[in-house]
Write a protein that holds these residues in place. Structure first.
Motif, PDB file in Angstrom:
ATOM      1  N   LEU A 132       0.826  -1.210   0.000  1.00 14.67           N
ATOM      2  CA  LEU A 132       0.000   0.000   0.000  1.00 14.67           C
ATOM      3  C   LEU A 132       0.861   1.261   0.000  1.00 14.67           C
ATOM      4  O   LEU A 132       0.573   2.223  -0.718  1.00 14.67           O
ATOM      5  N   ALA A 133       1.923   1.258   0.797  1.00 13.86           N
ATOM      6  CA  ALA A 133       2.813   2.419   0.844  1.00 13.86           C
ATOM      7  C   ALA A 133       3.504   2.625  -0.496  1.00 13.86           C
ATOM      8  O   ALA A 133       3.624   3.756  -0.975  1.00 13.86           O
ATOM      9  N   ALA A 134       3.954   1.552  -1.117  1.00 17.68           N
ATOM     10  CA  ALA A 134       4.621   1.662  -2.420  1.00 17.68           C
ATOM     11  C   ALA A 134       3.664   2.183  -3.487  1.00 17.68           C
ATOM     12  O   ALA A 134       4.022   3.067  -4.278  1.00 17.68           O
ATOM     13  N   VAL A 135       2.449   1.671  -3.520  1.00 20.38           N
ATOM     14  CA  VAL A 135       1.457   2.127  -4.496  1.00 20.38           C
ATOM     15  C   VAL A 135       1.130   3.598  -4.270  1.00 20.38           C
ATOM     16  O   VAL A 135       1.053   4.389  -5.217  1.00 20.38           O
ATOM     17  N   LEU A 136       0.959   3.998  -3.009  1.00 17.45           N
ATOM     18  CA  LEU A 136       0.669   5.397  -2.693  1.00 17.45           C
ATOM     19  C   LEU A 136       1.810   6.309  -3.136  1.00 17.45           C
ATOM     20  O   LEU A 136       1.571   7.376  -3.706  1.00 17.45           O
ATOM     21  N   CYS A 137       3.049   5.891  -2.921  1.00 17.91           N
ATOM     22  CA  CYS A 137       4.207   6.693  -3.338  1.00 17.91           C
ATOM     23  C   CYS A 137       4.253   6.855  -4.853  1.00 17.91           C
ATOM     24  O   CYS A 137       4.526   7.944  -5.359  1.00 17.91           O
ATOM     25  N   VAL A 138       3.997   5.788  -5.582  1.00 19.00           N
ATOM     26  CA  VAL A 138       4.007   5.862  -7.044  1.00 19.00           C
ATOM     27  C   VAL A 138       2.887   6.783  -7.535  1.00 19.00           C
ATOM     28  O   VAL A 138       3.095   7.620  -8.416  1.00 19.00           O
ATOM     29  N   VAL A 139       1.701   6.682  -6.953  1.00 18.45           N
ATOM     30  CA  VAL A 139       0.579   7.535  -7.348  1.00 18.45           C
ATOM     31  C   VAL A 139       0.900   9.002  -7.074  1.00 18.45           C
ATOM     32  O   VAL A 139       0.671   9.871  -7.925  1.00 18.45           O
ATOM     33  N   ILE A 140       1.438   9.306  -5.898  1.00 18.21           N
ATOM     34  CA  ILE A 140       1.788  10.690  -5.561  1.00 18.21           C
ATOM     35  C   ILE A 140       2.889  11.204  -6.489  1.00 18.21           C
ATOM     36  O   ILE A 140       2.811  12.334  -6.979  1.00 18.21           O
ATOM     37  N   ALA A 141       3.905  10.394  -6.757  1.00 22.67           N
ATOM     38  CA  ALA A 141       4.997  10.825  -7.632  1.00 22.67           C
ATOM     39  C   ALA A 141       4.497  11.101  -9.050  1.00 22.67           C
ATOM     40  O   ALA A 141       4.871  12.103  -9.665  1.00 22.67           O
ATOM     41  N   LEU A 142       3.655  10.220  -9.581  1.00 22.71           N
ATOM     42  CA  LEU A 142       3.111  10.441 -10.921  1.00 22.71           C
ATOM     43  C   LEU A 142       2.190  11.652 -10.961  1.00 22.71           C
ATOM     44  O   LEU A 142       2.237  12.451 -11.899  1.00 22.71           O
ATOM     45  N   GLY A 143       1.356  11.807  -9.946  1.00 22.96           N
ATOM     46  CA  GLY A 143       0.471  12.976  -9.883  1.00 22.96           C
ATOM     47  C   GLY A 143       1.253  14.271  -9.815  1.00 22.96           C
ATOM     48  O   GLY A 143       0.920  15.257 -10.482  1.00 22.96           O
ATOM     49  N   ALA A 144       2.313  14.292  -9.013  1.00 22.25           N
ATOM     50  CA  ALA A 144       3.137  15.494  -8.900  1.00 22.25           C
ATOM     51  C   ALA A 144       3.857  15.787 -10.208  1.00 22.25           C
ATOM     52  O   ALA A 144       3.960  16.947 -10.624  1.00 22.25           O
ATOM     53  N   ILE A 154      15.465  13.610 -12.657  1.00 24.14           N
ATOM     54  CA  ILE A 154      16.453  12.895 -11.831  1.00 24.14           C
ATOM     55  C   ILE A 154      16.064  13.012 -10.364  1.00 24.14           C
ATOM     56  O   ILE A 154      16.048  12.018  -9.633  1.00 24.14           O
ATOM     57  N   LEU A 155      15.714  14.218  -9.924  1.00 24.87           N
ATOM     58  CA  LEU A 155      15.302  14.419  -8.536  1.00 24.87           C
ATOM     59  C   LEU A 155      14.025  13.650  -8.223  1.00 24.87           C
ATOM     60  O   LEU A 155      13.909  13.000  -7.190  1.00 24.87           O
ATOM     61  N   ARG A 156      13.072  13.691  -9.141  1.00 24.78           N
ATOM     62  CA  ARG A 156      11.814  12.976  -8.920  1.00 24.78           C
ATOM     63  C   ARG A 156      12.041  11.461  -8.874  1.00 24.78           C
ATOM     64  O   ARG A 156      11.462  10.758  -8.058  1.00 24.78           O
ATOM     65  N   GLY A 157      12.885  10.967  -9.752  1.00 30.03           N
ATOM     66  CA  GLY A 157      13.190   9.538  -9.749  1.00 30.03           C
ATOM     67  C   GLY A 157      13.911   9.110  -8.486  1.00 30.03           C
ATOM     68  O   GLY A 157      13.614   8.048  -7.914  1.00 30.03           O
ATOM     69  N   PHE A 200       8.615  15.694  -0.491  1.00 30.57           N
ATOM     70  CA  PHE A 200       9.503  16.086  -1.588  1.00 30.57           C
ATOM     71  C   PHE A 200       8.778  16.199  -2.928  1.00 30.57           C
ATOM     72  O   PHE A 200       8.951  17.196  -3.630  1.00 30.57           O
ATOM     73  N   PRO A 201       7.972  15.227  -3.350  1.00 35.74           N
ATOM     74  CA  PRO A 201       7.271  15.386  -4.640  1.00 35.74           C
ATOM     75  C   PRO A 201       6.328  16.589  -4.672  1.00 35.74           C
ATOM     76  O   PRO A 201       6.258  17.302  -5.660  1.00 35.74           O
ATOM     77  N   VAL A 202       5.624  16.831  -3.574  1.00 33.44           N
ATOM     78  CA  VAL A 202       4.678  17.946  -3.552  1.00 33.44           C
ATOM     79  C   VAL A 202       5.416  19.283  -3.572  1.00 33.44           C
ATOM     80  O   VAL A 202       5.050  20.201  -4.303  1.00 33.44           O
ATOM     81  N   THR A 203       6.480  19.418  -2.788  1.00 37.49           N
ATOM     82  CA  THR A 203       7.199  20.696  -2.765  1.00 37.49           C
ATOM     83  C   THR A 203       7.912  20.969  -4.077  1.00 37.49           C
ATOM     84  O   THR A 203       7.944  22.117  -4.520  1.00 37.49           O
ATOM     85  N   THR A 204       8.483  19.957  -4.723  1.00 36.92           N
ATOM     86  CA  THR A 204       9.126  20.224  -6.013  1.00 36.92           C
ATOM     87  C   THR A 204       8.093  20.599  -7.065  1.00 36.92           C
ATOM     88  O   THR A 204       8.392  21.351  -7.986  1.00 36.92           O
ATOM     89  N   THR A 205       6.869  20.131  -6.919  1.00 37.34           N
ATOM     90  CA  THR A 205       5.809  20.523  -7.835  1.00 37.34           C
ATOM     91  C   THR A 205       5.386  21.967  -7.582  1.00 37.34           C
ATOM     92  O   THR A 205       5.206  22.745  -8.507  1.00 37.34           O
ATOM     93  N   ILE A 206       5.251  22.344  -6.332  1.00 35.46           N
ATOM     94  CA  ILE A 206       4.848  23.703  -5.984  1.00 35.46           C
ATOM     95  C   ILE A 206       5.913  24.707  -6.400  1.00 35.46           C
ATOM     96  O   ILE A 206       5.607  25.783  -6.915  1.00 35.46           O
ATOM     97  N   TRP A 207       7.188  24.361  -6.221  1.00 39.62           N
ATOM     98  CA  TRP A 207       8.272  25.287  -6.538  1.00 39.62           C
ATOM     99  C   TRP A 207       8.647  25.277  -8.009  1.00 39.62           C
ATOM    100  O   TRP A 207       9.545  26.002  -8.428  1.00 39.62           O
TER     101      TRP A 207
END
Length: 175
Positions: A12-24, A37-40, A77-84
């Motif tokens: 569940l944690a892995a799936v949630l991380c992938v979903v958040i990373a792709l959404g961001a 590179i940073l996102r990966g 990290f994914p959310v802040t890099t998206t906002i910035w």
């Protein structure tokens, strides 16, 4: 959460991380350098934290460290890099790129020219090229792509660079 097995928690944690990373990643304008590179790297670290959940968590301390790592690398990290990703100078450059593309399409051209970008920047109150100063008297980035786009004519930094590849496809990045 003790009733759920560690394997299910990790999955569940892995799936949630992938979903958040792709959404961001998809939330950022496609013309921007998305810092892949940073996102990966953050996705990899989040998945490593999720993998730690697979191991037998005999100590509460390890569980807390894993949860904090998962929260940081999987969400913060994914959310802040998206906002910035779009500071004001980048927003200005994206608007200029859109205006320049629209001008080229209106004139039935298959490529955006330097003149299109200059006209779009000036129409929005900005300028193209580096600021001419005593320290650097030569203007750079005003004659060929990538062009330096400034939101205000008297602004030195921060600024953005705009290039058009394959005719109408813009690329915008900080420079």
């Amino acid at each position: 959460m003790q009733s759920v097995s560690p394997r299910v928690r990790a999955l569940l944690a892995a799936v949630l991380c992938v979903v958040i990373a792709l959404g961001a990643a998809l939330a950022v304008d496609s013309r921007l350098d998305r810092h892949w590179i940073l996102r990966g790297l953050t996705l990899f670290l989040a998945l490593c934290c999720a993998a730690l959940l697979l191991t037998d968590q005999s100590r509460q301390f390890r569980l807390v460290i894993t949860a904090i790592g998962l929260l940081m690398f999987g969400l913060v990290f994914p959310v802040t890099t998206t906002i910035w990703a779009t500071p004001p100078e980048i927003d200005f450059a994206l608007a200029v790129a859109t205006d320049a593309k629209n001008a080229a399409v209106k004139d039935a051209r298959s490529a955006v020219t330097v003149a299109d970008v200059k006209a779009a920047a000036e129409a929005r109150g900005g300028a193209v090229g580096s600021l001419k100063t005593e320290k650097s008297p030569q203007v750079r980035g005003a004659d060929a792509f990538p062009l330096i786009v400034r939101a205000k004519p008297d602004q030195g930094r921060p600024r953005a660079c705009v290039s058009f590849v394959h005719g109408l496809d813009a690329e915008v990045r900080a420079c």
